[in-house]
Design a protein around this motif. Structure first.
Motif, PDB file in Angstrom:
ATOM      1  N   PRO A   1      13.609  -1.672  -4.315  1.00  0.00           N
ATOM      2  CA  PRO A   1      14.061  -1.678  -2.917  1.00  0.00           C
ATOM      3  C   PRO A   1      15.575  -1.928  -2.850  1.00  0.00           C
ATOM      4  O   PRO A   1      16.091  -2.807  -3.542  1.00  0.00           O
ATOM      5  CB  PRO A   1      13.294  -2.843  -2.296  1.00  0.00           C
ATOM      6  N   ARG A   2      16.235  -1.136  -2.044  1.00  0.00           N
ATOM      7  CA  ARG A   2      17.690  -1.183  -1.984  1.00  0.00           C
ATOM      8  C   ARG A   2      18.235  -2.445  -1.290  1.00  0.00           C
ATOM      9  O   ARG A   2      19.222  -3.039  -1.742  1.00  0.00           O
ATOM     10  CB  ARG A   2      18.165   0.061  -1.210  1.00  0.00           C
TER      11      ARG A   2
ATOM     12  N   LEU B   1       9.106   3.631   3.200  1.00  0.00           N
ATOM     13  CA  LEU B   1      10.393   3.154   2.663  1.00  0.00           C
ATOM     14  C   LEU B   1      11.135   4.291   1.952  1.00  0.00           C
ATOM     15  O   LEU B   1      12.372   4.369   2.016  1.00  0.00           O
ATOM     16  CB  LEU B   1      10.159   1.971   1.705  1.00  0.00           C
ATOM     17  N   ILE B   2      10.380   5.179   1.298  1.00  0.00           N
ATOM     18  CA  ILE B   2      11.023   6.364   0.696  1.00  0.00           C
ATOM     19  C   ILE B   2      11.712   7.182   1.796  1.00  0.00           C
ATOM     20  O   ILE B   2      12.890   7.546   1.681  1.00  0.00           O
ATOM     21  CB  ILE B   2       9.995   7.268  -0.039  1.00  0.00           C
ATOM     22  N   GLU B   3      10.968   7.426   2.856  1.00  0.00           N
ATOM     23  CA  GLU B   3      11.486   8.209   3.985  1.00  0.00           C
ATOM     24  C   GLU B   3      12.776   7.610   4.535  1.00  0.00           C
ATOM     25  O   GLU B   3      13.709   8.314   4.899  1.00  0.00           O
ATOM     26  CB  GLU B   3      10.457   8.237   5.135  1.00  0.00           C
TER      27      GLU B   3
ATOM     28  N   ASP C   1       0.847  -1.203   0.000  1.00  0.00           N
ATOM     29  CA  ASP C   1       0.000   0.000   0.000  1.00  0.00           C
ATOM     30  C   ASP C   1       0.884   1.255   0.000  1.00  0.00           C
ATOM     31  O   ASP C   1       2.090   1.192   0.234  1.00  0.00           O
ATOM     32  CB  ASP C   1      -0.979  -0.012   1.187  1.00  0.00           C
ATOM     33  N   ARG C   2       0.231   2.366  -0.271  1.00  0.00           N
ATOM     34  CA  ARG C   2       0.959   3.629  -0.429  1.00  0.00           C
ATOM     35  C   ARG C   2       1.738   4.006   0.839  1.00  0.00           C
ATOM     36  O   ARG C   2       2.865   4.517   0.752  1.00  0.00           O
ATOM     37  CB  ARG C   2      -0.044   4.739  -0.786  1.00  0.00           C
TER      38      ARG C   2
ATOM     39  N   TYR D   1      12.967   5.331  -7.492  1.00  0.00           N
ATOM     40  CA  TYR D   1      11.513   5.166  -7.512  1.00  0.00           C
ATOM     41  C   TYR D   1      10.915   6.295  -8.330  1.00  0.00           C
ATOM     42  O   TYR D   1      11.575   7.312  -8.586  1.00  0.00           O
ATOM     43  CB  TYR D   1      10.923   5.144  -6.092  1.00  0.00           C
ATOM     44  N   ALA D   2       9.660   6.094  -8.764  1.00  0.00           N
ATOM     45  CA  ALA D   2       8.995   7.122  -9.556  1.00  0.00           C
ATOM     46  C   ALA D   2       7.497   7.001  -9.406  1.00  0.00           C
ATOM     47  O   ALA D   2       6.968   5.930  -9.070  1.00  0.00           O
ATOM     48  CB  ALA D   2       9.376   6.972 -11.027  1.00  0.00           C
ATOM     49  N   ASP D   3       6.838   8.114  -9.634  1.00  0.00           N
ATOM     50  CA  ASP D   3       5.386   8.146  -9.653  1.00  0.00           C
ATOM     51  C   ASP D   3       4.967   8.090 -11.124  1.00  0.00           C
ATOM     52  O   ASP D   3       5.307   8.967 -11.904  1.00  0.00           O
ATOM     53  CB  ASP D   3       4.914   9.465  -9.009  1.00  0.00           C
TER      54      ASP D   3
END
Lengths: 204, 204
Positions: free
Chosen positions: B83-84, B63-65, B56-57, B72-74
């Motif tokens: 994922p790293r 994970l971005i934080e 989910d978002r 990643y991209a929108d």
């Protein structure tokens, strides 16, 4: 015109570089092998300009004076070398060139043509190298020890090379050398980048 | 342990990078493909953790934080990313990893992992790219023009890549990508040079 690439294939005697080069050349187009020049006499079956350029010592020495060799060496009293002209002509025409030479020769080429691609062919083990040298003819214990010492010295020069290929299974080794050549042909340089972008731009 | 290599395979949509990666993975051992994470819903037949990690978002944004993405991209409101953690774990274990991502993603990876090997897959021509995009489904003239404009913009980033493979004949293109991987595996680094010299020394 993009410059051709110079592939220097080298390694200790007995590593199998000759066999690998022959097989690679049989399958690759647009790649040529440089023919060495030598002052030694032709052996039975050897053809001038195919196996070697057979010349007299005076001719060879004049070419040395004129800086006409990419590399040369005196091996037990006979001179061997790679004439510079033909190789440079091919490279300028965009043709890739293979040099199959010993480590000392490769180190000379590295100085005069550092943009070459240097590939080191390794035996799978010293044990296997011994077997291969034995298989080539009668070696005394002394000459065997000297050969192995030289091989180890040569292997120590491996840090000057770009790639290493361990020749345990011949087919795997041939495939690796061919892969290195193919990959190098896919490498991008500034000239090519500009050409690609322009080509697609014009099309749009 | 020698670090694995990260192969970033990228290029405009329609160049055929997906097909090439699939074929390469089917034949290569000791190389893995990273599975992307996305917030979009699974389509029919898509399996979680195989085709994508479906999350989910909120999970994605956390994970971005935590700086958990290599890129990643929108894309039209859905988030997609690499994922790293898993990639780094494999590389540390000496396993090579393939990322199949778009040019924008590749440029993000280049910033955080410049030691990756960047391969650009090109269509043979803009004409052929048009045909392939058409073949994928109904495109309006406007959306086609936008896609081609994007493709040209992406091709202009080619100077950031190490290798280019033109995908005209699929088998040739697959062979080239495999050759690049094989060649990169034959490249020498300082750690390996030391290991090789020691191995032969010990044997003698």
């Amino acid at each position: 015109m993009t410059q051709g690439k110079l592939f220097v294939i080298s390694g200790p005697s007995g590593a199998g570089k000759g066999t690998i080069c022959k097989e690679v050349l049989d399958e690759e187009r647009n790649i040529r092998m440089s023919v060495s020049m030598t002052t030694r006499s032709p052996r039975k079956g050897e053809i001038d300009k195919i196996h070697y350029h057979f010349v007299d010592r005076e001719t060879f020495e004049e070419l040395i004076e004129a800086d006409g060799f990419l590399e040369y060496a005196d091996v037990y009293g006979n001179l061997y070398g790679t004439p510079r002209d033909k190789v440079m002509e091919w490279l300028d025409q965009g043709i890739d060139v293979i040099l199959e030479i010993d480590v000392q020769g490769a180190m000379q080429v590295k100085k005069s043509y550092p943009e070459g691609v240097f590939i080191f062919i390794l035996p799978p083990s010293i044990e296997e190298l011994k077997n291969r040298i034995k298989g080539r003819g009668s070696e005394t214990e002394e000459s065997m020890a000297r050969r192995l010492g030289t091989a180890l010295q040569e292997i120590s020069a491996i840090d000057q090379y770009d790639y290493r290929v361990i020749n345990g299974d011949l087919d795997v080794a041939i495939n690796r050398v061919r892969s290195i050549i193919t990959a190098e042909q896919c490498k991008l340089n500034d000239v090519e980048v500009g050409k690609i972008i322009n080509r697609y731009k014009e099309e749009l």
